[in-house]
Design a protein around this motif. Structure first.
Motif, PDB file in Angstrom:
ATOM      1  N   ILE A   1     -38.600 -57.623 -83.013  1.00 13.99           N
ATOM      2  CA  ILE A   1     -39.424 -58.753 -82.589  1.00 13.99           C
ATOM      3  C   ILE A   1     -38.690 -60.076 -82.734  1.00 13.99           C
ATOM      4  O   ILE A   1     -38.908 -61.011 -81.944  1.00 13.99           O
TER       5      ILE A   1
ATOM      6  N   TYR B   1     -41.975 -53.487 -76.021  1.00 20.16           N
ATOM      7  CA  TYR B   1     -43.177 -53.116 -76.767  1.00 20.16           C
ATOM      8  C   TYR B   1     -43.777 -51.828 -76.226  1.00 20.16           C
ATOM      9  O   TYR B   1     -44.313 -50.997 -76.981  1.00 20.16           O
TER      10      TYR B   1
ATOM     11  N   PRO C   1     -45.815 -56.274 -85.802  1.00 22.43           N
ATOM     12  CA  PRO C   1     -45.873 -57.529 -85.028  1.00 22.43           C
ATOM     13  C   PRO C   1     -47.062 -57.595 -84.073  1.00 22.43           C
ATOM     14  O   PRO C   1     -47.334 -58.661 -83.504  1.00 22.43           O
TER      15      PRO C   1
ATOM     16  N   ASP D   1     -40.291 -54.303 -86.300  1.00 20.72           N
ATOM     17  CA  ASP D   1     -40.834 -55.352 -87.165  1.00 20.72           C
ATOM     18  C   ASP D   1     -39.774 -56.186 -87.855  1.00 20.72           C
ATOM     19  O   ASP D   1     -40.112 -57.209 -88.464  1.00 20.72           O
TER      20      ASP D   1
ATOM     21  N   PHE E   1     -45.240 -60.334 -78.595  1.00 22.34           N
ATOM     22  CA  PHE E   1     -44.538 -59.058 -78.731  1.00 22.34           C
ATOM     23  C   PHE E   1     -44.453 -58.319 -77.395  1.00 22.34           C
ATOM     24  O   PHE E   1     -43.626 -57.410 -77.235  1.00 22.34           O
TER      25      PHE E   1
END
Length: 332
Positions: free
Chosen positions: A177, A156, A84, A169, A146
């Motif tokens: 995400i 993140y 992402p 992902d 993200f």
């Protein structure tokens, strides 16, 4: 230049059927692929696929330079969590594209434009809940989403500072995400249109994410013939006595070892649970459907009832390699 560039960093040797993957990219002329790899094998790259040769150390440096802390990226598999972030990490390669995406290379694509419509691209900032193929609107704001918190956590940063996998992902673990997009009210298309092949079993069974149940469901075994035909991916089956054909966006062969007995430049081939093989009929019909193999045969049964041409080539090669060179015809 097309509207969407799909990014694929891959370090190490590509799968043995990578050329078939590339061929399926090449028939999707409305999409571009950007591949970053240290595999210098002489593949026939289609015109819409651009390869950038680099090392995994180059990728590690790219990630380190993009953040003001020290990310952990010790092995290529960790890149699954970074997918992402590709719009942010590879931004210099995305000028002029309206969308970017990420994909795996253990795929065979069908006709993407049959499934990804202009209406979907107009309405959503992110398309699809799974990691083997997802698209994102290419804006500076969207490429940084993200970084937004999830349940008050800078997820993140946790992802980047830890060597373990978060499945950031896709919708598998809660640390993904898609939850960030939904928690912040951004439009995300959550219907799973993939052909994600279950890694187990003697037949091809598709596993798809169910948004309402928030889990992955695997279909019951079914007799189906899968084929790739000049850019169209389809399966044929009989349901309630009626012969049907269903087009698929792509197949994902997660953790499956696949033999290739068809020509790498073939415009049409059959896809079996363990191999890519030449099609034995010009067209799959109700009349010939039940004559076509559709599942993996037990080794003993395969020897009793006979082998396909592809099987014969494969096992002859294995047998010949076991014969001392001085005993082979022509070596005497």
């Amino acid at each position: 230049m097309n509207r969407c560039a799909i990014i694929l960093p891959y370090y190490g040797r590509f799968p043995n059927y990578f050329q078939l993957f590339l061929n399926s990219c090449g028939t999707n002329e409305d999409y571009d692929w950007l591949i970053f790899t240290d595999d210098h094998a002489p593949y026939a790259y289609p015109g819409n696929v651009t390869v950038h040769y680099e090392t995994f150390a180059d990728m590690q440096n790219r990630v380190r330079d993009a953040f003001d802390f020290a990310p952990e990226l010790h092995n290529p598999y960790k890149l699954c969590d970074l997918k992402p972030m590709y719009g942010y990490l590879f931004g210099e390669y995305l000028h002029g594209y309206e969308f970017w995406g990420h994909c795996d290379c253990d795929l065979i694509f069908g006709d993407l434009s049959r499934f990804i419509t202009d209406d979907m691209l107009a309405r959503y900032d992110k398309l699809f809940p799974v990691g083997h193929l997802a698209l994102y609107r290419n804006t500076e704001e969207n490429n940084r989403r993200f970084m937004l918190p999830l349940d008050g956590r800078d997820l993140y940063r946790e992802v980047l500072e830890s060597p373990r996998g978060f499945t950031f992902d896709e919708s598998y673990l809660p640390t993904n995400i898609n939850r960030i997009y939904r928690q912040h009210g951004f439009p995300v298309y959550m219907r799973d249109r993939s052909g994600n092949v279950s890694s187990r079993g003697a037949s091809i069974r598709l596993t798809r994410y169910d948004e309402e149940l928030d889990t992955f469901l695997t279909e019951e075994p079914m007799r189906a013939v899968y084929e790739w035909d000049r850019g169209t991916l389809r399966r044929s089956f009989v349901r309630l006595g009626a012969f049907e054909q269903q087009e698929l966006m792509y197949l994902h062969f997660q953790r499956r070892r696949m033999r290739v007995t068809c020509d790498m430049a073939a415009t049409r081939f059959q896809i079996l649970p363990e191999s890519f093989e030449p099609m034995s009929v010009e067209q799959v019909t109700k009349a010939n459907f039940r004559s076509l193999r559709w599942r993996r045969m037990p080794d003993g049964l395969r020897h009793r009832i006979g082998l396909t041409v592809g099987d014969l080539r494969f096992w002859w090669g294995r047998l010949r390699a076991m014969i001392p060179s001085r005993l082979r015809k022509g070596d005497r």
